[in-house]
Scaffold this motif. Structure first.
Motif, short mmCIF file in Angstrom:
data_model
loop_
_atom_site.label_atom_id
_atom_site.label_comp_id
_atom_site.label_asym_id
_atom_site.label_seq_id
_atom_site.Cartn_x
_atom_site.Cartn_y
_atom_site.Cartn_z
N ARG A 14 14.66 41.19 43.99
CA ARG A 14 15.05 42.37 43.20
C ARG A 14 16.26 43.05 43.82
O ARG A 14 17.18 43.48 43.10
N SER A 15 16.30 43.16 45.15
CA SER A 15 17.43 43.77 45.84
C SER A 15 18.71 42.94 45.63
O SER A 15 19.79 43.50 45.42
N SER A 16 18.57 41.61 45.67
CA SER A 16 19.73 40.73 45.44
C SER A 16 20.28 40.91 44.04
O SER A 16 21.51 40.91 43.83
N MET A 17 19.38 41.08 43.07
CA MET A 17 19.83 41.32 41.70
C MET A 17 20.61 42.62 41.60
O MET A 17 21.68 42.67 40.98
N ASN A 18 20.10 43.67 42.21
CA ASN A 18 20.80 44.97 42.17
C ASN A 18 22.19 44.88 42.80
O ASN A 18 23.16 45.44 42.29
N GLU A 19 22.28 44.17 43.93
CA GLU A 19 23.57 44.02 44.60
C GLU A 19 24.56 43.28 43.72
O GLU A 19 25.73 43.67 43.62
N ARG A 20 24.08 42.22 43.07
CA ARG A 20 24.98 41.43 42.21
C ARG A 20 25.40 42.24 40.99
O ARG A 20 26.57 42.21 40.61
N LEU A 21 24.48 42.98 40.40
CA LEU A 21 24.84 43.78 39.22
C LEU A 21 25.87 44.85 39.56
O LEU A 21 26.72 45.19 38.73
N GLY A 22 25.82 45.38 40.77
CA GLY A 22 26.76 46.43 41.16
C GLY A 22 28.06 45.93 41.73
O GLY A 22 28.98 46.72 42.01
N ALA A 23 28.19 44.60 41.92
CA ALA A 23 29.41 44.04 42.50
C ALA A 23 30.51 43.90 41.46
O ALA A 23 30.26 43.58 40.30
N CYS A 24 31.76 44.14 41.90
CA CYS A 24 32.91 43.96 41.01
C CYS A 24 33.08 42.46 40.76
O CYS A 24 33.22 41.68 41.71
N ALA A 25 33.10 42.07 39.51
CA ALA A 25 33.12 40.66 39.16
C ALA A 25 34.39 39.96 39.66
O ALA A 25 34.31 38.93 40.34
N SER A 26 35.55 40.52 39.35
CA SER A 26 36.81 39.88 39.74
C SER A 26 36.96 39.82 41.26
O SER A 26 37.37 38.80 41.82
N ALA A 27 36.62 40.91 41.94
CA ALA A 27 36.72 40.94 43.40
C ALA A 27 35.77 39.91 44.02
O ALA A 27 36.13 39.25 45.00
N TYR A 28 34.60 39.76 43.44
CA TYR A 28 33.63 38.79 43.96
C TYR A 28 34.17 37.37 43.78
O TYR A 28 34.06 36.53 44.68
N LEU A 29 34.77 37.10 42.62
CA LEU A 29 35.31 35.77 42.35
C LEU A 29 36.46 35.46 43.31
O LEU A 29 36.55 34.35 43.84
N LYS A 30 37.33 36.44 43.51
CA LYS A 30 38.46 36.23 44.42
C LYS A 30 37.96 36.00 45.85
O LYS A 30 38.44 35.11 46.55
N GLY A 31 37.01 36.81 46.27
CA GLY A 31 36.50 36.72 47.63
C GLY A 31 35.80 35.41 47.92
O GLY A 31 35.70 34.99 49.08
N ASN A 32 35.30 34.73 46.89
CA ASN A 32 34.59 33.47 47.08
C ASN A 32 35.41 32.26 46.63
O ASN A 32 34.87 31.16 46.48
N GLY A 33 36.71 32.49 46.42
CA GLY A 33 37.62 31.39 46.15
C GLY A 33 37.50 30.74 44.79
O GLY A 33 37.86 29.57 44.63
N PHE A 34 37.02 31.47 43.79
CA PHE A 34 36.92 30.92 42.45
C PHE A 34 38.30 30.88 41.79
O PHE A 34 39.08 31.82 41.91
N PRO A 35 38.63 29.78 41.09
CA PRO A 35 39.88 29.77 40.33
C PRO A 35 39.77 30.67 39.11
O PRO A 35 38.67 30.88 38.59
N TYR A 36 40.87 31.21 38.66
CA TYR A 36 40.90 32.10 37.49
C TYR A 36 39.88 33.24 37.65
O TYR A 36 38.92 33.34 36.88
N PRO A 37 40.10 34.10 38.66
CA PRO A 37 39.13 35.17 38.93
C PRO A 37 39.25 36.40 38.02
O PRO A 37 38.56 37.39 38.24
N SER A 38 40.09 36.32 37.01
CA SER A 38 40.25 37.47 36.12
C SER A 38 40.42 37.01 34.68
O SER A 38 40.63 35.82 34.41
N SER A 39 40.30 37.98 33.77
CA SER A 39 40.42 37.68 32.35
C SER A 39 41.17 38.81 31.66
O SER A 39 41.07 39.97 32.05
N ASP A 40 41.94 38.44 30.64
CA ASP A 40 42.68 39.45 29.88
C ASP A 40 41.74 40.33 29.06
O ASP A 40 42.14 41.41 28.60
#
Length: 254
Positions: A112-138
């Motif tokens: 439950r705590s992991s879910m809360n942390e993920r829901l509150g995390a910035c999506a683009s920042a999380y993608l960039k921080g973990n090396g995902f390609p195309y970390p943003s969307s128009d």
């Protein structure tokens, strides 16, 4: 229970003995009435006939009553085995409930705590921080959190219009990952159905997220979808029920 079994055995033995004796007495009496004289016969042939007669009457009766007693004994054993199996099942169910309560107490708070942390995390920042390609969307603001994307209808629709890599990344890191929590809760409820009220209360503030995750897996993990649906009493289809959840169901189907 033991006294009842003992009484049944005594009843079976009495039936066997009394029945055999009754058949023997009737057979001997009938023979004596028909053929016996005042004295015992000294003719060995007569005794041979008498022995054959007893074998054909008393012997058959004894075998019949023995077979009947055997059938009753087998039925009694079947009843005992069924009672033992029921007792074993009760013990097994009780043990499974204890283990379900233990799992809920030990692991659910972490999930439950992991879910809360993920829901509150910035999506683009999380993608960039973990090396995902195309970390943003128009179609999705840079500052949007995973929770905002799931809850907001316009952002959910924007996710549909975003690129494949970005959409797949957001889905796999949110509703797809939350499926682990849904399976965990489902397994606990299957073992201890009374835990449903506990989980429903603990997840009440993120019930929309639960529904979105469940809807997303409708066509991806059909067996898990059905198990979760039954355990958490969720709909079979979300189209027409909630437009935002319906978007996530569509994302899972694509």
């Amino acid at each position: 229970m033991k006294g009842e079994k003992s009484n049944q055995k005594v009843w079976i033995y009495r039936l066997l003995i009394v029945g055999t004796l009754a058949a023997s007495g009737a057979s001997v009496g009938f023979y004596m009435f028909q053929f016996a004289g005042n004295d015992l016969s000294t003719d060995s042939g007569a005794w041979a006939d008498f022995g054959a007669y007893l074998s054909g009457t008393v012997g058959v009766a004894a075998v019949t009553f023995t077979l009947f007693a055997l059938i009753l004994t087998l039925r009694q054993q079947d009843s005992i085995i069924e009672a033992q199996e029921e007792q074993i099942a009760k013990v097994d169910n009780h043990q499974r409930k204890i283990e379900a309560y233990s799992r809920a107490e030990k692991f659910f708070p972490t999930l439950r705590s992991s879910m809360n942390e993920r829901l509150g995390a910035c999506a683009s920042a999380y993608l960039k921080g973990n090396g995902f390609p195309y970390p943003s969307s128009d179609f999705i603001p840079e500052s949007a959190t995973f929770g905002e994307i799931i809850y907001d209808y316009k952002l959910s629709v924007g996710l549909e219009e975003s690129g494949q890599y970005y959409t797949s990344a957001i889905c796999s890191l949110s509703v797809a990952e939350f499926c682990r929590l849904l399976i965990f809760v489902t397994e606990c409820i299957e073992d201890a159905p009374e835990l449903y009220d506990y989980f429903k209360y603990e997840l009440s503030d993120v019930w929309h997220v639960i529904r979105c995750s469940h809807a997303f897996h409708k066509d991806i993990r059909k067996k898990d979808f059905e198990r979760v649906r039954k355990a958490l009493r969720l709909p079979e289809d979300y189209c027409g029920l909630d437009k935002t959840v319906a978007v996530w169901q569509g994302l899972g189907a694509n």
